[in-house]
Design an enzyme around this catalytic site. Structure first.
Site, PDB file in Angstrom:
ATOM      1  N   GLN A  19      -5.051  -1.698   9.587  1.00 47.72           N
ATOM      2  CA  GLN A  19      -4.838  -2.912   9.013  1.00 47.72           C
ATOM      3  C   GLN A  19      -5.624  -3.891   9.901  1.00 47.72           C
ATOM      4  OE1 GLN A  19      -3.591  -3.322   5.843  1.00 47.72           O
ATOM      5  NE2 GLN A  19      -3.782  -5.711   6.229  1.00 47.72           N
ATOM      6  N   ASP A  42     -11.540   2.912   3.929  1.00 50.27           N
ATOM      7  CA  ASP A  42     -11.791   1.393   3.813  1.00 50.27           C
ATOM      8  C   ASP A  42     -13.295   1.225   3.588  1.00 50.27           C
ATOM      9  OD1 ASP A  42      -9.957  -0.694   3.785  1.00 50.27           O
ATOM     10  OD2 ASP A  42      -9.384  -0.263   5.803  1.00 50.27           O
ATOM     11  N   LYS A  48       0.970  -1.250   0.027  1.00 50.06           N
ATOM     12  CA  LYS A  48      -0.073  -0.083   0.051  1.00 50.06           C
ATOM     13  C   LYS A  48       0.872   1.219  -0.061  1.00 50.06           C
ATOM     14  CE  LYS A  48      -3.766  -2.318   2.293  1.00 50.06           C
ATOM     15  NZ  LYS A  48      -4.490  -2.956   3.472  1.00 50.06           N
TER      16      LYS A  48
HETATM   17  N1  GUN Z   1      -6.536  -6.532   5.907  1.00 44.84           N
HETATM   18  C1  GUN Z   1      -6.759  -7.195   4.693  1.00 44.84           C
HETATM   19  N2  GUN Z   1      -7.401  -6.653   3.924  1.00 44.84           N
HETATM   20  C2  GUN Z   1      -7.568  -5.328   4.261  1.00 44.84           C
HETATM   21  C3  GUN Z   1      -8.387  -4.113   3.979  1.00 44.84           C
HETATM   22  O1  GUN Z   1      -8.773  -4.046   2.719  1.00 44.84           O
HETATM   23  N3  GUN Z   1      -8.584  -3.435   4.792  1.00 44.84           N
HETATM   24  C4  GUN Z   1      -7.972  -3.452   6.242  1.00 44.84           C
HETATM   25  N4  GUN Z   1      -8.208  -2.298   6.945  1.00 44.84           N
HETATM   26  N5  GUN Z   1      -7.432  -4.523   6.711  1.00 44.84           N
HETATM   27  C5  GUN Z   1      -7.318  -5.457   5.879  1.00 44.84           C
END
Ligand code: GUN
Length: 304
Positions: free
Chosen positions: A96, A119, A52
């Protein structure tokens, strides 16, 4: 033989569009900023977070990764989120998941300001997605699936979409998006408690599978010519791979490709779209903040 849909290619196109918008915003004095909060040292999460951050930088955005120890207290984590909520240089905040077992994610996801919740996990944004309010943020994976369908010109109007899985992150928002005015699909959703999913999957013009069970969807479960979107990502041991594992989806890709009209591979299908749509959401958040700022500035200057 099915057409193989490259999420990697579609992602590349969208990332170029995002980077162009970032350049324009930078020219007007706003650098879109994404903060990613990682608690503990889950290896898969560390990989995601690095990807990311890299994608942000490549698009010209600012990234800030905050790594907190697994033993962090709830109050400390609330404090970090409050700080990011108040930081004008941060437009998107991502906590996350999963969090370490002693922390229930819900109160923390609700603490993120809805305007920075890129998100789309805050209940306000979940509700906005459900009612089709464009002020919200749609979670990256279902948003990415809709972009795949749109950019690959896969018809949805009056078609029957069948979603396997009932997650809040993928299936539920995707159901809303597919049935909304515009896409106009009919939607059936089945999940682990549906005794036999095959009669349903066989009726799908668009079959979306988001379960995490390799090999769940076999060729006899797919209507000839259907579009198959595989959201599964499961690590399976593979000594031939230098990492010691490979990622597989929920669909028996080789056999289903013989029947389907179009199919997303794993990896290289839905996966790359998720980070791309996160960038898209962050730029949208930055644009909205930029507009609010300008309006506020204009009001201040007329008052003077
Ligand atoms: N863990 C795995 N995929 C995601 C996501 O898209 N967002 C978040 N916050 N955690 C994740």
């Amino acid at each position: 033989m099915a057409r193989i849909i490259s999420g990697t290619e579609i992602s590349r196109t969208i990332r170029a569009e995002v980077a162009a918008e970032v350049a324009l915003l930078r020219g007007e004095g706003t650098v879109p900023g994404l903060a990613v909060v990682l608690v503990g040292a889950d290896p898969a999460s560390e990989v995601y977070v690095r990807m990311k951050a890299k994608a942000c930088r490549e698009a010209g955005m600012q990234d800030r990764t905050l790594k907190l120890p697994a033993e962090v207290t709830a109050d400390e984590l609330f404090g970090v989120i409050d700080g990011l909520n108040a930081d004008p240089g941060i437009h998107g905040i991502l906590l996350q998941l999963p969090l370490p077992a002693h922390l229930n994610p819900k109160p923390f996801l609700e603490r993120i300001h809805p305007a920075k919740d890129v998100d789309g996990f805050h209940p306000l944004n979940v509700g906005r997605a459900f009612i089709g309010d464009p002020r919200g943020f749609v979670p990256a994976t279902p948003a990415g699936i809709m972009e795949i369908l749109r950019r690959e010109a896969i018809p949805t109007h009056g078609r029957h979409a069948v979603i396997v899985g009932r997650s809040l992150i993928v299936s539920k928002p995707l159901m809303s998006l597919l049935m909304a005015p515009g896409p106009n699909a009919g939607v059936t959703l089945v999940h682990r408690h549906t005794p036999d999913i095959a009669p349903h999957t066989r009726m799908a013009d668009i079959l979306v599978v988001a379960v995490g069970k390799p090999g769940l969807i076999t060729a006899d479960m797919v209507k000839p010519g259907a579009t198959v979107i595989d959201v599964g990502t499961t690590r399976v041991a593979d000594e031939a791979d230098p990492r010691g594992y490979r990622i597989v989806g929920d669909v028996d890709f080789d056999a289903v490709s013989e029947v389907a009209g179009a199919i997303t591979p794993v990896p290289g299908g839905v996966g790359p779209m998720t980070i791309t749509m996160l960038l898209r959401n962050t730029v949208d958040a930055a644009k909205r903040a930029h507009t609010r700022e300008r309006r506020g500035g204009a009001r201040r200057s007329t008052r003077r």
